[in-house]
Design a protein around this motif. Structure first.
Motif, mmCIF file in Angstrom:
data_model
loop_
_atom_site.group_PDB
_atom_site.id
_atom_site.type_symbol
_atom_site.label_atom_id
_atom_site.label_comp_id
_atom_site.label_asym_id
_atom_site.label_seq_id
_atom_site.Cartn_x
_atom_site.Cartn_y
_atom_site.Cartn_z
ATOM 1 N N ALA A 186 0.814 -1.217 0.000
ATOM 2 C CA ALA A 186 0.000 0.000 0.000
ATOM 3 C C ALA A 186 0.847 1.266 0.000
ATOM 4 O O ALA A 186 1.901 1.334 0.661
ATOM 5 C CB ALA A 186 -0.932 -0.008 1.202
ATOM 6 N N LYS A 202 -2.310 3.660 3.340
ATOM 7 C CA LYS A 202 -2.453 2.462 4.176
ATOM 8 C C LYS A 202 -3.853 2.272 4.748
ATOM 9 O O LYS A 202 -4.559 3.243 5.035
ATOM 10 C CB LYS A 202 -1.476 2.530 5.359
ATOM 11 N N ARG A 215 -7.431 -5.920 -2.359
ATOM 12 C CA ARG A 215 -6.665 -5.179 -3.378
ATOM 13 C C ARG A 215 -5.904 -6.115 -4.307
ATOM 14 O O ARG A 215 -5.608 -5.754 -5.445
ATOM 15 C CB ARG A 215 -5.710 -4.188 -2.686
ATOM 16 N N SER A 268 -2.074 -7.518 12.805
ATOM 17 C CA SER A 268 -2.626 -6.268 12.257
ATOM 18 C C SER A 268 -3.989 -5.954 12.862
ATOM 19 O O SER A 268 -4.271 -4.825 13.247
ATOM 20 C CB SER A 268 -2.789 -6.369 10.750
ATOM 21 N N ARG A 269 -4.843 -6.966 12.921
ATOM 22 C CA ARG A 269 -6.218 -6.737 13.358
ATOM 23 C C ARG A 269 -6.270 -6.222 14.792
ATOM 24 O O ARG A 269 -6.948 -5.242 15.096
ATOM 25 C CB ARG A 269 -6.997 -8.052 13.256
ATOM 26 N N MET A 296 -4.625 -2.613 14.926
ATOM 27 C CA MET A 296 -5.438 -1.490 14.454
ATOM 28 C C MET A 296 -6.607 -1.197 15.391
ATOM 29 O O MET A 296 -7.035 -0.050 15.524
ATOM 30 C CB MET A 296 -5.894 -1.684 12.998
ATOM 31 N N MET A 334 0.942 6.722 9.430
ATOM 32 C CA MET A 334 0.355 5.513 10.034
ATOM 33 C C MET A 334 1.188 5.052 11.230
ATOM 34 O O MET A 334 0.634 4.722 12.294
ATOM 35 C CB MET A 334 0.264 4.383 8.999
ATOM 36 N N ALA A 340 2.962 -3.381 8.730
ATOM 37 C CA ALA A 340 2.977 -3.746 10.153
ATOM 38 C C ALA A 340 4.201 -4.614 10.435
ATOM 39 O O ALA A 340 4.100 -5.765 10.831
ATOM 40 C CB ALA A 340 1.686 -4.465 10.503
HETATM 41 C C1 2P0 Z 1 -2.152 -2.156 4.289
HETATM 42 N N1 2P0 Z 1 -1.759 -3.336 6.452
HETATM 43 O O1 2P0 Z 1 -2.877 -1.279 3.809
HETATM 44 C C2 2P0 Z 1 -1.940 -2.091 5.773
HETATM 45 C C3 2P0 Z 1 -0.733 -1.305 6.149
HETATM 46 C C4 2P0 Z 1 -0.685 -3.319 7.374
HETATM 47 C C5 2P0 Z 1 -0.229 -1.937 7.409
HETATM 48 O O2 2P0 Z 1 -3.500 -4.337 5.501
HETATM 49 O O3 2P0 Z 1 -6.171 -9.461 8.735
HETATM 50 O O4 2P0 Z 1 -3.129 -7.966 5.903
HETATM 51 O O5 2P0 Z 1 -3.879 -9.213 9.706
HETATM 52 O O6 2P0 Z 1 -4.223 -10.288 7.469
HETATM 53 O O7 2P0 Z 1 -5.380 -6.906 5.829
HETATM 54 C C6 2P0 Z 1 -2.458 -5.522 7.197
HETATM 55 O O8 2P0 Z 1 -3.662 -6.036 7.408
HETATM 56 O O9 2P0 Z 1 -4.721 -7.919 7.871
HETATM 57 C C7 2P0 Z 1 -2.609 -4.369 6.331
HETATM 58 P P1 2P0 Z 1 -4.727 -9.322 8.488
HETATM 59 P P2 2P0 Z 1 -4.234 -7.279 6.626
HETATM 60 O O10 2P0 Z 1 -1.574 -3.010 3.582
#
Ligand code: 2P0
Length: 338
Positions: free
Chosen positions: A17, A20, A148, A198-199, A202, A249, A292
């Protein structure tokens, strides 16, 4: 439905990303607080998954890179399959095998490519044909960022505003072919598991950080600016936005209580190094972003890729550097893993 031989294979690639996703507006539906934007990576960071629903399976099983998965990983995949089973009216359990092109030990394990591939393979195995929008809405139930990875090139995951989440989905905003010059140099600083998922992270940030509200107030402007820069393919505009968004972030993470600290000393050394490199060139040749975890994703162009990789290798604490380009969304394959 009780067809035998309900098997399908799909691949998906990780995404990194540049705006983010951190925080949810609805935890039970997994709806994000803000829209996010990413580039989908090429096959360097890819997951291929085969799913077979069969009456012969007593329970769901999952293997990753040839080894049985951990019980919590199998449970998460199984929960996700329950959603697909409900959609398809299928009761059979499934055998799932998954392979990554990147070593898990590199700390690059990605739930994005994993759940995008699983969503695509599982629905196809059941004979459900979803469009990209619906597939992204399904994939995000496994992992937010997986929505995404359904698309290639540059992708926006729209947070939407509706309570049920019908306006929350991902879509491509710029095609892969427009980004043949773009590279992501990845500096591996730590390959261990992250201290906090992450969950959970956040949720702590949204509940405790005062900066988080300020982030949400200003992010709409950053998204508009980023989309403008992406549409013009203007790296000089994108680079500072990418770096400041990452810092923004991580500032909310640090402002959480207890603080959430993903960055490590080499991460900061990388930031300093990239600023030095950009200063030496008198323009932006590279832009870092951190998820993360402490590993750096440094967006650069083919022209400067070797310089950036050399600079990253020179930073103390960087274990290895790999590099990849921009890739495609989910794809069905006939090359089943079993
Ligand atoms: C992202 N992240 O936009 C952000 C930036 C981490 C920091 O999406 O449910 O991989 O732990 O697999 O969706 C990390 O969260 O969550 C994330 P889980 P996910 O990429």
């Amino acid at each position: 439905m009780d067809l035998e031989g309900m098997k399908a294979t799909a691949s998906a690639r990780s995404n990194i990303a540049i705006i983010k996703y951190w925080g949810m507006r609805d935890y039970s539906l997994g709806l994000p607080s803000n829209s996010s934007i990413s580039f989908t990576m090429d096959d360097t960071l890819s997951t291929t998954t085969t799913v077979e629903f069969s009456r012969k399976c007593p329970r769901d099983s999952l293997s990753i890179d040839g080894r049985p998965a951990e019980p919590n990983e199998t449970a998460r995949a199984s929960q996700f399959l329950n959603i697909v089973r409900k959609m398809a009216g299928v009761r059979m359990r499934a055998k799932i095998a998954s392979r990554n092109t990147f070593p898990r030990s590199a700390g690059m394990a990605s739930s994005a490519s994993a759940f995008a591939a699983l969503a695509c393979a599982a629905t196809n195995a059941c004979g459900i044909k979803l469009g990209g929008k619906e597939l992204s809405q399904l994939a995000m139930l496994g992992s937010g960022s997986a929505s995404r990875s359904v698309f290639g090139g540059c992708v926006e995951w729209r947070a939407g505003a509706k309570a049920g989440g019908s306006d929350c989905y991902a879509r491509q905003i710029s095609k892969k072919e427009d980004w043949a010059h773009l590279r992501n140099a990845i500096a591996i600083v730590d390959s261990g598991k992250k201290a906090i998922g992450s969950r959970e992270g956040m949720e702590i940030t949204a509940r405790t950080s005062e900066l988080f509200a300020a982030r949400l107030k200003t992010i709409g402007k950053r998204i508009a600016e980023m989309k403008g820069a992406v549409a013009r393919r203007d790296f000089q505009k994108m680079a500072p936005l990418i770096m400041r968004e990452s810092a923004n972030m991580h500032a909310t993470m640090l402002d959480s209580w207890p603080p959430i600290i993903y960055l490590k000393e080499p991460s900061f050394a990388i930031m300093r190094k990239i600023h030095e490199l950009n200063s030496a060139h008198g323009k932006y040749v590279a832009a870092y972003t951190f998820d993360a975890g402490p590993n750096a994703h440094v967006y650069t162009t083919k022209r400067h890729e070797n310089d950036v990789i050399a600079a990253l290798r020179g930073v103390g604490g960087v274990k290895r550097v790999l590099s990849c380009g921009i890739g495609d969304g989910t794809k069905i394959s006939e090359n089943h893993l079993f």
